[in-house]
Design a protein around this motif. Structure first.
Motif, short mmCIF file in Angstrom:
data_model
loop_
_atom_site.label_atom_id
_atom_site.label_comp_id
_atom_site.label_asym_id
_atom_site.label_seq_id
_atom_site.Cartn_x
_atom_site.Cartn_y
_atom_site.Cartn_z
N SER B 541 -16.82 -104.98 -72.54
CA SER B 541 -16.66 -104.29 -73.70
C SER B 541 -17.48 -102.73 -73.51
O SER B 541 -18.63 -103.12 -73.37
N GLY B 542 -17.37 -101.88 -73.57
CA GLY B 542 -17.66 -100.26 -73.33
C GLY B 542 -17.44 -99.48 -72.25
O GLY B 542 -17.62 -98.82 -72.09
N GLY B 544 -14.31 -98.29 -71.74
CA GLY B 544 -13.78 -97.65 -71.40
C GLY B 544 -12.36 -97.99 -71.35
O GLY B 544 -11.65 -96.41 -71.00
N SER B 546 -9.61 -98.41 -73.08
CA SER B 546 -9.12 -98.83 -74.81
C SER B 546 -9.25 -97.12 -74.69
O SER B 546 -8.07 -96.24 -74.30
N THR B 547 -9.96 -95.55 -73.58
CA THR B 547 -10.23 -94.81 -73.76
C THR B 547 -9.28 -94.41 -72.39
O THR B 547 -8.85 -93.21 -72.66
N LYS B 550 -5.99 -94.13 -74.62
CA LYS B 550 -6.42 -93.07 -74.99
C LYS B 550 -5.46 -91.82 -74.65
O LYS B 550 -5.52 -90.68 -75.14
N TYR B 556 -6.32 -86.97 -76.82
CA TYR B 556 -7.54 -86.40 -76.19
C TYR B 556 -7.45 -85.67 -74.96
O TYR B 556 -6.54 -86.37 -74.01
N HIS B 699 -9.67 -109.74 -72.47
CA HIS B 699 -10.74 -109.81 -71.99
C HIS B 699 -10.38 -111.60 -71.36
O HIS B 699 -11.19 -112.04 -71.00
N1 LIG Z 1 -13.82 -92.24 -80.63
C1 LIG Z 1 -15.34 -92.03 -80.28
N2 LIG Z 1 -16.44 -91.55 -80.51
C2 LIG Z 1 -17.37 -91.48 -79.42
N3 LIG Z 1 -17.40 -92.22 -78.76
C3 LIG Z 1 -16.13 -93.06 -78.26
C4 LIG Z 1 -15.76 -93.32 -79.38
N4 LIG Z 1 -14.79 -94.16 -78.70
C5 LIG Z 1 -15.15 -94.97 -77.74
N5 LIG Z 1 -16.33 -94.09 -77.28
C6 LIG Z 1 -17.29 -94.97 -76.45
O1 LIG Z 1 -16.35 -94.80 -75.79
C7 LIG Z 1 -17.29 -95.69 -74.83
C8 LIG Z 1 -16.21 -96.63 -74.00
O2 LIG Z 1 -15.19 -97.19 -75.39
P1 LIG Z 1 -13.58 -97.73 -75.33
O3 LIG Z 1 -13.45 -98.36 -76.65
O4 LIG Z 1 -13.10 -97.53 -73.92
O5 LIG Z 1 -13.90 -99.60 -74.32
P2 LIG Z 1 -13.41 -100.69 -74.44
O6 LIG Z 1 -13.46 -100.77 -72.33
O7 LIG Z 1 -12.01 -100.88 -74.66
O8 LIG Z 1 -14.33 -102.00 -74.76
P3 LIG Z 1 -13.67 -103.25 -75.22
O9 LIG Z 1 -13.30 -103.98 -74.50
O10 LIG Z 1 -15.03 -103.77 -76.41
O11 LIG Z 1 -13.00 -103.00 -76.39
C9 LIG Z 1 -17.92 -97.27 -75.16
O12 LIG Z 1 -18.78 -96.54 -75.08
C10 LIG Z 1 -17.63 -96.64 -77.12
O13 LIG Z 1 -19.02 -96.62 -77.24
#
Ligand SMILES: Nc1ncnc2c1ncn2[C@@H]1O[C@H](COP(=O)(O)OP(=O)(O)OP(=O)(O)O)[C@@H](O)[C@H]1O
Ligand SMILES: [Mg+2]
Lengths: 177, 754
Positions: B541-542, B544, B546-547, B550, B556, B699
Motif C-alpha cells: 500500500s502506498g 504508487g 494508482s499513481t 493516473k 498528471y 491486494h
Molecule cells: N494527490 C496526492 N497528492 C500527494 N500525494 C499523493 C496523492 N495521491 C497519492 N499520494 C501519495 O503517493 C504515494 C502513492 O500513492 P498511490 O495511491 O499511488 O499508492 P497505491 O500503491 O495505489 O496504494 P494502495 O495500494 O493503498 O492503493 C502515497 O505515498 C500517497 O500518500
C-alpha cells in the motif's frame, strides 16, 4: 493473545531506564551524545511522539537525524523529567532541535490589516514576526487547549497554554480566538 | 550571477562573503533560514560557491562561518524533515554533522538543493546543478509578493496589499461592457430621480411661504399636485433603474460564474490537490454572489449618494450660504467616528462569520461522519462540542451587534445636534430677514433646509461604509480572477492527434513522477505492455500503483521520461482520445448524486438503455439494481452512501465497460465484493478483457490469477516481473513471499489451524 502483543512491542521498542541513561550536549558541533550502560551514540536525535500536546513524554531516541525508521530507534524514554538534571537539559536541547516550531511566550502585538494578522512575538528561541490570514484557517486548537499557528509561508508556531500568557498577550489574542 | 532568496544580501554580508572568496561572482546561491544549527531563531545563511559550501551566521554583530566544506570532499549531503522544520546532514571523512536547520516552509527548497548537490557529487556536472536550482529558487520566490516581498496568501497569485484596485475594478467593469448601454441609462435615470428626491422638501418650503404665510390658497392644489407627481415619477424611475441594475448584476455574475466553473473543469488534478474544495466552492458560489451585490446594489447606491450629496450641497448653499455650511459641520465628525468604529465593527463581524463557518464545518463533519459517531457512541460528546461552537457563534454576534446598535443612535445624535444650531441660527436669520428684506430667507426656506438635511445624513453614513464595501467586492473579484489566471498544466497540444481507436501497446520509459517534485513517488519506472495483454500490478500500500495508472490517463504530467501508447507519446494525443480509449474503475469511485443509470452512463451520455443494462449485467450489478426501489432510476444518495461498497464498485465497473475501451484499468475494482461475486465478475470480465490491454491492481492476489504478466512495484520501480508461475518459483522473491503469506492466512482462517 495479550501477552504476545506486549512482547512484540518490547521486541521492537525498548523503554530506556532513566536511571541508567545519560545525555550530553556538544555546543561546538551542536550534537547530543547518549550513553546507556557501556554503549554510546554520538549525534542522536530525539522525537517526542506528541510534539504538541506533551513534549516530555514518550521521547524516541534515534541513532541519527537521518531517519525515523523503527530500526534506527535506540529506545524510548517515557518521561524525561525522571532523568538527572544534566541529561534532562541536554535531551531538552535535542528535542528543541527536532521540534522546531518556536513556542510563543509573549505576544507584543497582533495587528490586523486586510484579512491579515501581523504578529510580533517573543518565543523560546528569540523574537519573531510573522503574518497569518483568516484565523479560522491558520490557527488550530490542539486537543488540550494548545494553539498551533501556521503562518502565510507555512511555518509553524505554538502556544502551549494561551490562558497562561500575560494580560497583554491575552488581550492581543482576543480577535484571533 | 548568484541566486538569492527574497531576503536580499546586504552590503556588509556581501563584503564578508567576498573576503571568503564567496562574493557575487563566485557564488551559486545564498539562502537564508530563520534557524541556527541549534534551532534558535536567527538568520543563518546557506552559501554555495562552485567549490564550497559555507554556513554563515551573525554572532554578536559579526558574521562568522559556522561550517565550511570543500564540495568535492563531501561524501553525502541530505535533508531530513523534522517537526516544524528540517535539517541538512553533511557527511565527510566518515563524520556526520547536522549543519543547517530550515523552517517547514523551506522543506521543498532544501530538498531540491540537496538533490542537486547529490547529482553534482555523483557526476560532477555543474551546469545541471545551476539550472535545476534556478527552477527551485523561482518556486521559492513565487511564494512572496514580487512587489512588497510579503508572503502571499495562496500559492496562486494576488497579494492583498498590492492588489491594483483600479485594475480589478476595470476588469469587473469589462465584464459589464456588453451592458454599457443599460449602465448609461441607469446613471441618467439616477440623476433625474435624485433631483426629484429634493422636490418634496422644496415644495414643502413653498407651501409654508406662499400658502400658509402669504395666504395664496389657490397655489395649494397645484403645489400638492406637483408634490404627488414628483413622487410618482420618482417611484417609477426608481423601479426602472433598479430593475435594470438587477439585470446587469445578475448577468455579469452569471458570466463570471460560468467562466470560473468552465475554467476549473480544465485545470489539472494537481491544482485541486493543493486547494481546499470548500474554498473553491465558496469562490464560485459565494464570491460571485458578493460581486453581484456590488454590481447591482453597490453601484446604484454609490452613484445615487454622490448625486444626492452634490445636489443637496448646492441647494443648501444656494438657499443660505452660512447656514448651509453650518449644516455640513457635523459631516467630518460623522465620517471620522464611522471610520474609527467601522474598523472594529468590521473585525467583529468577520469574527462572527468565521465562527459561523466553524459551526457549519463542524455540522457538516459530524453529519458526514454520522455513522462513525453512532457506531462509537459519541453522540453526547458531539452535542457538547456543537454547543461550544454554537455558544461561541452567539457571543460573537452579540458583541458585533451590540457595538453596531449603540453606534447608530450615537451618530444620529451628532447629526441631530446640528438641527439645534440650524433652528437657532435659522430662526434668527428668518426673523432678521422679515424685518429687513423678507425675500432673503423665508420660513419656507428654513423648512426646506431642514427637510433636505434629513435626506443628506443618510448617504453620509453610507459613504463611510463604501470603502469596506468596495474592498469586499474587490477581494471577492480578485479571488475569482485568481482562478481564472491559472494556466491549465495538462492541456491539448496544438497539433494533438485525434485517434478514434488505439491498439493498446503501452510503454513506460524511465518515468519519474512526484506529486511534489522533490518527493518522487515513481522513480525511473519502465514497463512494456503488448496490445491485449492483461497486466497485474502488485505492491505494498502506498508504493504508487494508482499513481502509475493516473499517469497513464494523463491526469498528471510526468516529471521525466515518457509514456507512449502505440509508439506515440501520450502528450501527442488529444485528451479526448485518451478518455475515449481508456476506461477506469478507480479505487475510490465517486458516484454522483443522480440516478443509477446516469451514473453508469456518465462518460457516455449517448448510451442507450439497452447498453446500460447489458453493461450492468456483465458487471453483476443488474440484480441489485433491479431490487432497488426505482430500478435504474433510483437516485444514488449523497456521497453514494445508500450503496454498499461492493455495489458501488460494480456500478463503477459497469460504467467502465460501457465505453468499449481499448485499455481497461481496474484499480482494486473488486476488493469490496465477496469471493463468489468476484468470481462472477471475473468471469464476465474474462471475455471483455479479450483483445483489450488491461491493468489490474489488487491486494487479493487470487484476483490476478488470470494476468498474463505481473509487475511487482517497490520504492518507485519495477522489482520483479513475469507470470504468476514464474514468480512463485523465484527463491526469495517478493511476490512469492506475498503469495505464501496470503495462502497461509487463508488456511488458518478457513481450515482452522493454530
Ligand atoms: N494527490 C496526492 N497528492 C500527494 N500525494 C499523493 C496523492 N495521491 C497519492 N499520494 C501519495 O503517493 C504515494 C502513492 O500513492 P498511490 O495511491 O499511488 O499508492 P497505491 O500503491 O495505489 O496504494 P494502495 O495500494 O493503498 O492503493 C502515497 O505515498 C500517497 O500518500
Ligand atoms: Mg491505490
Amino acid at each position: 493473545m495479550e501477552e504476545g502483543f506486549v512482547e512484540t512491542i518490547n521486541d521492537t521498542v525498548v523503554f530506556l531506564d532513566p536511571k541508567r541513561v545519560s545525555f550530553e550536549f556538544n555546543e561546538k558541533l551542536f550534537l547530543v551524545k547518549m550513553t546507556y550502560e557501556n554503549e554510546s551514540y554520538d549525534g542522536i536525535s530525539a522525537l517526542p511522539a506528541f510534539p504538541l500536546s506533551s513534549r516530555s513524554e514518550f521521547v524516541h531516541i534515534y541513532k541519527g537525524a537521518d531517519s525515523t525508521k523503527l530500526k534506527e530507534c535506540v529506545g524510548l524514554i517515557e518521561d524525561i523529567n525522571e532523568l538527572n538534571e544534566g541529561s534532562f537539559d541536554a535531551l531538552s536541547k535535542s528535542i528543541q532541535m527536532s521540534c522546531m516550531m518556536p513556542t510563543i511566550t509573549k505576544i507584543n502585538l497582533i495587528y490586523d490589516e486586510y484579512y491579515n494578522f501581523h504578529w510580533t512575538v517573543e518565543t523560546d528561541r528569540g523574537n519573531l514576526e510573522f503574518s497569518i490570514g483568516t484565523p479560522r484557517r491558520y490557527v488550530f486548537r490542539v486537543s488540550n487547549g494548545a494553539l498551533l499557528i501556521k503562518d502565510l509561508k507555512d511555518d509553524y508556531y505554538y502556544i502551549p497554554d494561551p490562558t497562561k500568557l500575560d494580560a497583554n498577550s491575552r488581550k492581543q489574542l482576543l480577535p484571533i480566538l | 550571477m548568484g541566486l538569492v532568496t527574497p531576503h536580499f544580501i546586504d552590503e556588509r554580508l556581501n563584503s564578508f562573503l567576498s573576503e571568503q572568496n564567496a562574493g557575487e561572482s563566485d557564488r551559486i546561491m545564498a539562502v537564508v533560514s530563520s534557524f541556527l544549527p541549534d534551532a534558535q531563531c536567527q538568520s543563518n545563511w546557506f552559501v554555495l560557491t562552485k567549490e564550497r559550501l559555507l554556513i554563515v551566521a551573525e554572532m554578536n554583530g559579526k558574521y562568522e562561518i559556522l561550517f565550511s566544506y570543500i564540495l568535492k570532499d563531501l561524501k553525502e549531503v541530505r535533508s531530513q524533515a523534522l517537526k516544524g522544520g528540517g535539517v541538512i546532514i553533511v557527511e565527510s571523512n566518515d563524520v556526520k554533522q547536522e549543519v543547517f536547520r530550515y523552517p517547514n516552509s523551506q522543506g521543498a527548497l532544501f530538498g531540491s538543493i540537496c538533490d542537486c548537490i547529490k547529482g553534482f557529487l555523483n557526476n560532477g556536472q555543474a551546469l545541471t546543478f545551476e539550472d535545476t536550482l534556478k527552477v527551485v529558487m523561482k518556486e521559492e520566490l513565487n511564494k512572496f509578493c514580487s512587489k512588497c516581498h510579503r508572503p502571499k496568501l495562496s500559492d496562486i497569485k494576488a497579494c492583498p496589499f498590492c492588489i491594483d484596485r483600479k485594475k480589478v475594478v476595470f476588469r469587473i467593469l469589462s465584464y459589464a461592457k456588453p451592458f454599457s448601454g443599460q449602465l448609461i441609462i441607469v446613471v441618467v435615470l439616477l440623476a433625474f430621480s435624485t433631483l426629484l428626491q429634493l422636490l418634496p422638501a422644496i415644495i414643502t418650503g413653498k407651501i409654508v411661504d406662499k400658502v400658509l404665510a402669504q395666504g395664496q390658497v389657490d397655489l395649494l392644489v397645484p403645489l400638492l399636485l406637483a408634490l404627488g407627481g414628483s413622487m410618482i415619477i420618482r417611484t417609477a424611475l426608481g423601479i426602472v433603474h433598479a430593475r435594470i441594475s438587477v439585470d446587469i448584476g445578475a448577468n455579469v455574475t452569471n458570466v463570471v460564474r460560468k467562466e470560473t466553473f468552465d475554467h476549473l473543469q480544465k485545470l489539472g488534478l494537481n491544482f485541486f490537490d493543493k486547494q481546499n474544495t470548500g474554498s473553491l466552492m465558496s469562490r464560485v458560489s459565494h464570491d460571485s454572489q458578493s460581486l453581484q451585490g456590488f454590481l447591482s446594489e453597490g453601484i446604484q447606491y454609490t452613484v445615487h449618494n454622490f448625486f444626492l450629496i452634490f445636489f443637496i450641497g448646492i441647494t443648501l448653499i444656494y438657499l443660505n450660504p452660512v447656514l448651509g455650511c453650518l449644516i455640513l459641520l457635523p459631516t467630518p465628525f460623522v465620517v471620522l467616528i464611522s471610520k474609527l468604529s467601522w474598523r472594529k465593527l468590521f473585525s467583529d463581524f468577520r469574527q462572527y462569520s468565521d465562527s459561523a463557518s466553524n459551526l457549519t464545518a463542524f455540522l457538516s463533519d459530524s453529519l458526514n461522519g454520522i455513522r462513525e459517531v453512532k457506531t462509537s457512541g459519541q453522540e453526547v460528546r458531539m452535542q457538547k462540542r456543537f454547543a461550544f461552537w454554537s455558544d461561541e457563534s452567539r457571543d460573537k454576534i452579540v458583541k458585533a451587534e451590540k457595538t453596531l446598535q449603540s453606534l447608530i443612535p450615537l451618530l444620529n445624535l451628532i447629526i441631530q445636534s446640528s438641527l439645534i444650531f440650524v433652528w437657532y441660527f435659522g430662526s434668527k436669520d428668518v426673523l432678521f430677514a422679515q424685518q429687513n428684506n423678507p425675500s432673503d430667507f423665508s420660513i419656507g426656506d428654513l423648512v426646506a433646509m431642514i427637510g433636505l438635511m434629513g435626506i443628506l445624513f443618510g448617504p453620509l453614513q453610507l459613504l463611510t461604509r463604501l470603502n469596506d464595501w468596495m474592498t469586499r467586492a474587490i477581494t471577492a473579484a480578485d479571488r475569482i480572477f485568481e482562478i481564472l489566471d491559472v494556466e491549465p498544466d495538462v492541456k491539448n497540444q496544438e497539433d494533438a492527434q485525434n485517434t478514434k481507436r488505439l491498439v493498446g501497446k503501452v510503454v513506460f520509459d524511465n518515468v519519474v513522477f512526484g506529486y511534489e517534485k522533490h518527493k518522487p513517488v515513481i522513480k525511473t519506472l519502465s514497463l512494456d505492455v503488448k496490445p491485449g495483454e492483461m497486466i497485474g500490478l502488485v505492491g505494498k500500500s502506498g508504493v504508487g500503483k494508482s499513481t502509475i495508472m493516473k499517469l497513464l490517463m494523463r491526469l498528471y504530467e510526468v516529471n521525466d521520461g515518457s509514456i507512449t501508447i502505440d509508439g506515440r507519446n501520450i502528450k501527442e494525443y488529444s485528451i479526448e482520445t485518451l478518455r475515449e480509449n481508456i476506461s477506469v474503475v478507480m479505487q475510490d469511485s465517486f458516484l454522483f448524486n443522480r440516478s443509477i443509470a446516469d451514473n453508469i452512463s456518465f462518460g457516455h451520455p449517448e448510451a442507450t438503455r439497452k447498453e446500460i443494462i447489458l453493461a450492468s449485467i456483465q458487471a453483476n450489478a443488474h440484480e441489485f439494481i433491479m431490487k432497488s426501489s426505482h430500478g435504474y432510476d433510483t437516485m444514488v444518495g449523497e456521497r453514494g452512501l445508500r450503496m454498499s461498497g461492493g455495489e458501488r464498485q460494480r456500478i463503477a465497473i459497469a460504467r467502465a465497460l460501457l465505453g468499449d475501451p481499448r485499455i481497461l484499468i481496474l484499480d482494486e475494482a473488486t476488493s469490496a465484493v465477496d469471493t463468489e461475486t468476484e468470481q462472477k465478475i471475473q468471469n464476465a470480465l474474462q471475455h471483455l478483457i479479450k483483445g483489450r490491454t488491461t491493468f489490474a491492481i489488487a491486494h487479493r492476489l487470487s484476483t490476478l490469477r488470470n494476468a498474463d504478466r505481473l509487475f511487482v512495484i517497490e520504492d518507485g520501480v519495477v522489482v520483479e516481473s513475469g507470470s504468476h508461475d514464474e514468480l512463485v518459483k523465484k527463491e526469495d522473491g517478493i511476490y512469492k513471499k506475498l503469495v505464501t503469506i496470503q495462502t497461509d492466512w487463508a488456511k488458518k482462517v478457513f481450515i482452522g489451524g493454530d
